[in-house]
Design an enzyme around this catalytic site. Structure first.
Site, PDB file in Angstrom:
ATOM      1  NE  ARG A 342      -4.103   1.857   2.230  1.00 55.75           N
ATOM      2  CZ  ARG A 342      -4.086   2.742   3.439  1.00 55.75           C
ATOM      3  NH1 ARG A 342      -3.444   2.773   4.253  1.00 55.75           N
ATOM      4  NH2 ARG A 342      -5.044   3.619   3.293  1.00 55.75           N
ATOM      5  CD  GLU A 368       3.309  13.077  -0.747  1.00 61.74           C
ATOM      6  OE1 GLU A 368       3.102  11.585  -0.769  1.00 61.74           O
ATOM      7  OE2 GLU A 368       3.812  13.720  -1.340  1.00 61.74           O
ATOM      8  CG  ASN A 374      -0.948   8.330   3.103  1.00 66.64           C
ATOM      9  OD1 ASN A 374      -1.151   7.532   2.764  1.00 66.64           O
ATOM     10  ND2 ASN A 374      -0.613   9.573   2.594  1.00 66.64           N
ATOM     11  CG  HIS A 473      -8.420  -3.838  -1.296  1.00 60.12           C
ATOM     12  ND1 HIS A 473      -9.310  -2.881  -1.385  1.00 60.12           N
ATOM     13  CD2 HIS A 473      -7.028  -2.960  -1.044  1.00 60.12           C
ATOM     14  CE1 HIS A 473      -8.919  -1.450  -1.206  1.00 60.12           C
ATOM     15  NE2 HIS A 473      -7.232  -1.492  -0.804  1.00 60.12           N
TER      16      HIS A 473
END
Length: 608
Positions: A342, A368, A374, A473
């Site tokens: 990820r 970020e 995040n 996923h």
């Protein structure tokens, strides 16, 4: 609502009994998804037949390799890769062969005819002419000593041509175009500067007519003066067979050093001011970034300036070290495989694969890591730090943090039981971050299908990439807050759950994801095999048990993505193959190369 669900299940039932390989070739819809195994069932010898005919043609005339490669290029740049360039004039149809860019220039049509004839005998009306052009371009490149690649297949042929499109100054780049004009033409086709410089490298083979570059010898810029960017001795040699008057059809090698060999001498010629066409030489005279890319390609001649062997000499143990640290981390916590995968995804989707995600906040940088996508979610940074620390001891300031992220993503996938792929390397690290980009560009769990597709498309990724990469996923966890609205207030309706969520599955989820509280509770993205990289994720979607809205919309909001989900659910091998290809493609999003960026000593801070 009931009618929608009924229709959805009817579609699922029909697809379950349909020959999956026929979905994109026999439907009336333009779903635009391609995959290399398209003809494996319907015409298993297709690739072999194409390769055989092309090999025979190139053995007879080496120049044919360049001609077939060029045909594919000129076809794709007009109406798309649809074989419209092959159509002859008839009735109201005016052939593209008559355009200024193709007349007395485009060639190799008889080779395509021979391939088509052979394929019609083997499997009538099965293999498209558009796919033949694409395969012939690849095989020609390989036969000339260039790289190979798997060709996605399943194109269909156009029923019309566009001579105006072929002539139009906004489509096929011309040899006398300016740098800006050519780059604009590439961008209109979804191709960027890296594609422009790389695809220009096909001029390492083939020939051009005197008329294509005569103005450089005698009247560049309309002032009766030669092109000052053309080496004088080289110009003198050219002028012997390309005089000021006459000789327009005389042929000259585009790469005079190794004219029939696909290599990087083309780029070396440009640096020596010996590019034949104006459209070649401007790569080093009109744009600093393209100049750096040309310089880079004189050392590493690969797509996107990245090469799996990039560190073989400078840090030969780089891949081994990264793999060892990732293996140790995943053995300690299986979830870490998904987290590292990820991280690479979230990094690439903002400014490109440049390790900007790893930067901590400082006086000049807002990290970020603080973005909605995040914060309290992205993890695994300490594993990247450990890899970087080990690599700095082995080969100081050689391996970039961006490459570490790409290698860790691949190794994590393999350790979870997924596919492997060669990771193109050579990225450099960004010296800045983009919090706004991280907030806006990364697909979110509650996004609609159209929004997600737009975000992928803006990164040069297509529908096939979207569905295949969503398959990541199949491993990992997600927080209750990421899908809570599906349980209690989908579409802003406080009292109703998402109709596309299986009720029994929804009830199970609600036990640990209540209407109030529990936001940080974790749930498996794939409840069947949560730590194993496989195609159960797609099977879950087909029974309405995708955890996130961004998962389930793949089967409820777009017919083409539904077909791909069904394909991957039925064939794990095809999913693995496409996932690997899409990961390589994603890893090539706007990499910093050459002199751009830096090699950070510490992945969390820029160098002083």
């Amino acid at each position: 609502m009931a009618k929608i669900l009924s229709l959805f299940f009817m579609i699922i039932s029909l697809l379950a009994f349909a020959p999956i390989l026929c979905l994109s070739s026999k439907t009336n819809y333009n779903y635009s998804y391609l995959y290399p195994q398209f003809y494996d069932g319907s015409c298993p010898k297709a690739k072999e037949i194409v390769k055989s005919v092309v090999a025979k043609a190139v053995a007879k005339e080496a120049r044919m390799a360049a001609s077939l490669l060029r045909l594919h290029f000129h076809d794709c740049f007009v109406k798309g890769c649809d074989a419209s360039v092959l159509l002859d004039s008839s009735g109201t149809l005016i052939s593209e062969k008559l355009s200024n860019t193709n007349m007395n220039s485009a060639r190799g049509f008889e080779v395509i005819d021979e391939i088509k004839s052979a394929l019609e005998k083997e499997c009538p009306q099965t293999v498209s002419c558009a796919d033949i052009l694409t395969l012939a371009a690849r095989d020609s490149t390989v036969l000339a000593g260039g790289p190979s690649w798997e060709v996605p297949l399943g194109r269909r042929d156009a029923r019309d041509a566009s001579i105006s499109g072929s002539n139009n100054c906004n489509n096929i780049p011309a040899q006398n175009n300016t740098f800006s004009a050519i780059l604009t033409k590439f961008k209109l086709k979804g191709l960027d500067l890296v594609d422009f410089v790389t695809l220009s490298g096909s001029h390492t083979i083939g020939k051009a007519r005197c008329t294509s570059f005569k103005q450089r010898l005698y009247n560049q810029s309309g002032k009766n003066l030669p092109d000052y960017t053309l080496d004088k001795k080289y110009a003198a040699q050219l002028s012997t067979k390309c005089p000021k008057f006459g000789g327009d059809q005389n042929l000259f090698f585009l790469d005079y050093v190794s004219p029939t060999k696909f290599d990087n001498n083309y780029y070396k010629n440009l640096l020596a001011s010996k590019g034949l066409l104006n459209s070649d030489q401007i790569l080093v005279t009109k744009n600093e970034t393209s100049l750096e890319l040309v310089k880079f390609k004189t050392k590493y001649y690969v797509y996107g300036c990245l090469d799996p062997q990039f560190y073989d000499l400078s840090c030969p143990k780089a891949k081994e070290i990264a793999k060892f640290v990732v293996s140790k981390a995943v053995a300690k916590e299986a979830r870490m495989a998904a987290s590292l995968l990820r991280l690479h995804f979230h990094d690439c989707f903002v400014k490109g694969c440049d390790a900007s995600l790893l930067l901590d906040s400082s006086r000049t940088i807002i990290s970020e890591k603080l973005s909605n996508a995040n914060r309290n979610s992205a993890r695994g940074f300490e594993v990247i730090d450990e890899i970087k620390c080990a690599l700095e001891k082995e080969c100081p300031q050689i391996v970039s943090c961006a490459d570490i992220l790409a290698l860790a993503a691949r190794d994590s996938t393999v350790l979870a039981g997924g596919p492997s792929w060669e990771v193109p390397l050579g990225r450099r690290d960004s010296r800045e971050a983009s919090l706004s980009g991280s907030n806006n560009d990364i697909p979110a769990p509650n996004n609609t299908f159209d929004t997600i597709f737009t975000k992928f498309n803006s990164r040069g990724l297509d529908l096939v990439d979207l569905v295949a990469l969503s398959g990541a996923h199949t491993i990992g966890d997600s927080r209750c807050i990421s899908f809570k609205q599906r349980l209690y207030g989908q579409s802003g309706n406080y009292y109703f759950p998402d109709y596309s969520l299986d009720r029994f599955y929804g009830a199970q989820l609600s036990t640990m994801c209540p209407r109030f509280g529990g936001d940080q509770n974790l749930f498996f993205l794939d409840y069947v095999s949560p730590t194993k990289f496989d195609n159960n994720y797609f099977k879950n979607l087909l029974v309405l048990r995708g955890l996130l809205n961004s998962d389930q919309v793949l089967v409820t909001q777009n017919m083409a993505s539904l077909q791909l989900v069904t394909l991957y659910a039925q064939n794990n091998e095809i999913f693995f193959q496409q996932f690997a290809k899409s990961m390589v493609k994603m890893g090539n999003i706007s990499p910093l190369t050459g002199l751009r960026g830096e090699i950070r000593k510490n992945c969390r801070i820029i160098n002083n």
